[in-house]
Enzyme design. Structure first.
Site, PDB file in Angstrom:
ATOM      1  N   CYS A  80       0.840  -1.097   0.185  1.00  0.00           N
ATOM      2  CA  CYS A  80      -0.041  -0.036  -0.152  1.00  0.00           C
ATOM      3  C   CYS A  80       0.785   1.130  -0.135  1.00  0.00           C
ATOM      4  CB  CYS A  80      -1.006   0.081   1.219  1.00  0.00           C
ATOM      5  SG  CYS A  80      -0.128  -0.423   2.697  1.00  0.00           S
ATOM      6  N   GLU A 130      -3.992   3.400  -8.015  1.00  0.00           N
ATOM      7  CA  GLU A 130      -3.014   2.597  -7.274  1.00  0.00           C
ATOM      8  C   GLU A 130      -2.876   1.234  -8.219  1.00  0.00           C
ATOM      9  OE1 GLU A 130      -4.454   0.483  -3.660  1.00  0.00           O
ATOM     10  OE2 GLU A 130      -2.368   0.995  -2.962  1.00  0.00           O
TER      11      GLU A 130
HETATM   12  P1  NAP Z   1     -10.032  -5.314  -0.515  1.00  0.00           P
HETATM   13  O1  NAP Z   1     -10.752  -5.901  -1.766  1.00  0.00           O
HETATM   14  O2  NAP Z   1     -10.436  -4.302   0.009  1.00  0.00           O
HETATM   15  O3  NAP Z   1     -10.050  -6.681   0.391  1.00  0.00           O
HETATM   16  C1  NAP Z   1      -9.586  -6.329   1.644  1.00  0.00           C
HETATM   17  C2  NAP Z   1     -10.224  -7.393   2.835  1.00  0.00           C
HETATM   18  O4  NAP Z   1     -11.482  -7.115   2.635  1.00  0.00           O
HETATM   19  C3  NAP Z   1     -10.310  -8.897   2.350  1.00  0.00           C
HETATM   20  O5  NAP Z   1     -10.283  -9.710   3.319  1.00  0.00           O
HETATM   21  C4  NAP Z   1     -11.597  -8.858   1.686  1.00  0.00           C
HETATM   22  O6  NAP Z   1     -11.896 -10.233   1.568  1.00  0.00           O
HETATM   23  C5  NAP Z   1     -12.491  -8.147   2.437  1.00  0.00           C
HETATM   24  N1  NAP Z   1     -13.608  -7.763   1.815  1.00  0.00           N
HETATM   25  C6  NAP Z   1     -13.990  -7.490   0.627  1.00  0.00           C
HETATM   26  N2  NAP Z   1     -15.295  -6.796   0.582  1.00  0.00           N
HETATM   27  C7  NAP Z   1     -15.563  -6.628   1.877  1.00  0.00           C
HETATM   28  C8  NAP Z   1     -16.856  -6.116   2.379  1.00  0.00           C
HETATM   29  N3  NAP Z   1     -17.566  -5.402   1.602  1.00  0.00           N
HETATM   30  N4  NAP Z   1     -16.905  -5.948   3.710  1.00  0.00           N
HETATM   31  C9  NAP Z   1     -15.897  -6.381   4.393  1.00  0.00           C
HETATM   32  N5  NAP Z   1     -14.685  -6.954   3.954  1.00  0.00           N
HETATM   33  C10 NAP Z   1     -14.640  -7.128   2.558  1.00  0.00           C
HETATM   34  O7  NAP Z   1      -8.395  -5.074  -0.849  1.00  0.00           O
HETATM   35  P2  NAP Z   1      -7.676  -6.145  -1.470  1.00  0.00           P
HETATM   36  O8  NAP Z   1      -7.803  -6.133  -3.230  1.00  0.00           O
HETATM   37  O9  NAP Z   1      -7.598  -7.325  -1.186  1.00  0.00           O
HETATM   38  O10 NAP Z   1      -6.150  -5.617  -1.278  1.00  0.00           O
HETATM   39  C11 NAP Z   1      -5.546  -4.472  -2.010  1.00  0.00           C
HETATM   40  C12 NAP Z   1      -5.733  -3.267  -1.213  1.00  0.00           C
HETATM   41  O11 NAP Z   1      -5.351  -3.145   0.164  1.00  0.00           O
HETATM   42  C13 NAP Z   1      -4.922  -1.971  -1.817  1.00  0.00           C
HETATM   43  O12 NAP Z   1      -5.714  -0.949  -2.336  1.00  0.00           O
HETATM   44  C14 NAP Z   1      -3.868  -1.563  -1.103  1.00  0.00           C
HETATM   45  O13 NAP Z   1      -3.278  -0.431  -1.064  1.00  0.00           O
HETATM   46  C15 NAP Z   1      -4.721  -1.802   0.571  1.00  0.00           C
HETATM   47  N6  NAP Z   1      -3.903  -2.241   1.578  1.00  0.00           N
HETATM   48  C16 NAP Z   1      -3.663  -1.265   2.381  1.00  0.00           C
HETATM   49  C17 NAP Z   1      -2.819  -1.148   3.550  1.00  0.00           C
HETATM   50  C18 NAP Z   1      -2.654  -0.181   4.632  1.00  0.00           C
HETATM   51  O14 NAP Z   1      -2.190  -0.356   5.514  1.00  0.00           O
HETATM   52  N7  NAP Z   1      -3.153   1.065   4.286  1.00  0.00           N
HETATM   53  C19 NAP Z   1      -2.123  -2.498   3.626  1.00  0.00           C
HETATM   54  C20 NAP Z   1      -2.173  -3.593   2.640  1.00  0.00           C
HETATM   55  C21 NAP Z   1      -3.279  -3.304   1.563  1.00  0.00           C
HETATM   56  P3  NAP Z   1     -11.439 -11.294   0.154  1.00  0.00           P
HETATM   57  O15 NAP Z   1     -10.235 -10.671  -0.295  1.00  0.00           O
HETATM   58  O16 NAP Z   1     -11.384 -12.544   0.758  1.00  0.00           O
HETATM   59  O17 NAP Z   1     -12.604 -10.963  -0.954  1.00  0.00           O
END
Ligand code: NAP
Ligand code: MG
Length: 476
Positions: A290, A387
């Site tokens: 991130c 991103e």
């Molecule tokens: P994501 O789609 O937002 O998923 C994150 C988590 O939320 C996963 O466990 C996901 O489940 C779950 N999730 C999905 N929809 C949800 C909902 N409606 N309600 C509750 N939970 C839900 O993100 P990602 O694509 O996996 O990860 C990439 C993103 O994370 C990037 O944008 C990155 O910048 C961000 N990130 C930020 C940080 C930080 O510290 N700021 C650190 C790491 C990553 P599933 O994946 O199992 O569907």
């Protein structure tokens, strides 16, 4: 260029079961109203295990177990006793770190060099650090008798599966909360091994519960009325939806979302070191970071030199088998993420930026993307604004420090930034003006449990790590 013989880490240190249940109230149980899904190795597309998917009733069971443990055991327990459990968990993580690192690389696709030398040491350090706070909360600056919040719902992404778990669970438990955590669908395995470590540490039942599943499980968890605190790391889009669902309830919320960090190189920077920092900034963890330095801002008069050096360095990166100790860049975590990276990169070319990758042979199976840079990028291009979350760097130039600040801040995000210069005064001048939660000077992507981490603007709110990281888990 050197040729290395393959040096694969042995995967026999990992004892994979064919299937895994949910970890609720101290034991592994079958789901009552959920199904199951498979977790694969993104480097080979091989199925690693069948994972239980928690339905709404399973989430209910987990929240109830966490509530009971909070009321009866963990909440009333003196901090010095909670600390003993956290120290025990930290030591077990160290003892089993090789196993955890191999499993992390198998499930996530990241190079073993990183899971072994970065993720696992930081995971253990996090538990040690917060173990130290458990009996010192009255001295944390939140009043003489800060109280825990209760049951924390924690949802984490796939890029640092075990490290994000540590960032969430260690401070929550140290402060006296109990937790229900949902790992990402593509990377549930190290969280389940962590559940075994909780058993091994004799952690009281219900203090940590792990519910595996996809987005629906996460939604059921954060919307559950029995939850007092929601901690989320993931995309800004899902973070927004969670903020909406939590609004109007008494739940406390912290959000760690995306970023589009500027890595700013001035003409007086030591170029070779800066190039190492640029490479580490964007190709570490395949760019699934991130706070990745995904926008390189380089001072115009050294741009040619920096780019020439950067390209030479990129040609040395070894892309391939994550378990090979020589590997620098591993597999992209999922087919879906690979598709997103491709789509945005194609948009970069279509919008007129110039694309370059070193010649590199990618494996036939699995999900792979060669390290890529775009030059001739303007601030309006999608690759400069959105991103990418992959090994793709956008290069822009600037002339003056003021222009660098303006360009760096021209993003909806505000998580991190890097500055490369010989002048200390310039570092301070820049750091004062950059709208970013973390600013690195002459280094990049360095983490420490004592240091708070978090964003401004669309990168979220709240801080994780350090004394500040306790605040989100205390009623202050
Ligand atoms: P994501 O789609 O937002 O998923 C994150 C988590 O939320 C996963 O466990 C996901 O489940 C779950 N999730 C999905 N929809 C949800 C909902 N409606 N309600 C509750 N939970 C839900 O993100 P990602 O694509 O996996 O990860 C990439 C993103 O994370 C990037 O944008 C990155 O910048 C961000 N990130 C930020 C940080 C930080 O510290 N700021 C650190 C790491 C990553 P599933 O994946 O199992 O569907
Ligand atoms: Mg996987």
């Amino acid at each position: 260029m050197f040729e290395y013989a393959p040096a694969p880490e042995s995967r026999s240190v990992v004892d994979l079961k064919p299937s895994y249940g949910l970890f609720i109230d101290g034991t592994f149980v079958d789901p009552t109203d959920g199904g199951s899904f498979k977790s694969i190795n993104p480097a080979s597309e091989e199925v690693l295990a069948e994972i239980a998917e928690a339905g709404a009733q399973d989430v209910e069971r987990a929240v109830r177990a966490a509530r009971k443990a909070y009321d009866k055991v963990w909440g009333p327990m003196p901090g010095r006793d909670r600390a003993k459990y956290l120290y025990r968990i930290a030591r077990l993580i160290q003892e089993r770190s090789r196993e955890l690192a191999v499993l992390e690389s198998l499930d996530n696709g990241k190079p073993i060099r990183e899971s072994r030398d970065v993720d696992l040491p930081l995971v253990a350090a996090h538990f040690f650090y917060y173990a130290g706070w458990a009996d010192k909360l009255p001295h944390a600056g939140f009043g003489p008798d800060p109280r825990p919040i209760g049951v924390a719902a924690q949802v984490i992404p796939w890029n640092f599966p075990l490290l994000m778990l540590a960032w969430k669970i260690a401070p929550a438990l140290a402060a006296g909360n109990t937790v229900v955590l949902k790992p990402a669908e593509t990377t549930p395995l190290t969280a389940l091994l962590f559940a075994e470590i909780c058993q091994q540490a004799d952690l009281p039942a219900g203090v940590v519960n792990i519910v595996t599943g996809a987005g629906d499980t996460g939604r059921a968890l954060v919307e559950h009325a029995g939850v007092d605190k929601v901690a989320f790391t993931g995309s800004t889009e899902v973070g927004r939806a969670i903020a909406r669902s939590v609004a109007g309830t008494s739940k406390k919320l912290t959000l760690e979302l995306g970023g589009k960090a500027a890595n700013i190189v001035f003409d007086d920077a030591p170029i070779d070191q800066a190039v190492e920092g640029i490479v580490n900034g964007i190709f570490f963890n395949q760019g699934h970071v991130c706070c990745a330095g995904s926008r390189l801002l380089v001072q115009e008069n050294v741009a040619d030199r920096v780019l020439e050096s950067l390209k030479r360095r990129m040609a040395q990166l070894r892309v391939g088998d994550p378990l090979d100790k020589n590997t620098d860049v591993g597999a992209i975590n999922s087919a879906a993420q690979l598709e997103r990276i491709r789509e945005l990169s194609d948009a970069g070319s279509a919008e007129g930026a110039e694309r370059w990758s070193p010649p590199c042979e990618l494996p036939d199976r699995g999900f792979w993307f060669a390290p890529t840079i775009f030059t001739g990028v303007t601030q309006a291009h999608r690759i400069a604004r959105e991103e990418i979350f992959g090994p793709v760097l956008s290069v822009l130039t600037f002339r003056t420090p003021a222009e660098a600040v303006e360009k760096a801040n021209n993003t909806p995000y505000g998580l991190s930034a890097g500055i490369w210069t010989d002048k200390g005064s310039r570092i301070l001048w820049m750091a004062d003006r950059l709208r970013a939660g973390v600013v690195w000077a002459n280094t990049f992507n360095k983490f420490d449990p004592t240091s708070p981490f978090g964003g401004y603007k669309e990168s979220g709110y709240g801080r994780e790590g350090g004394r500040h990281g306790l605040e989100g888990y205390l009623n202050v």
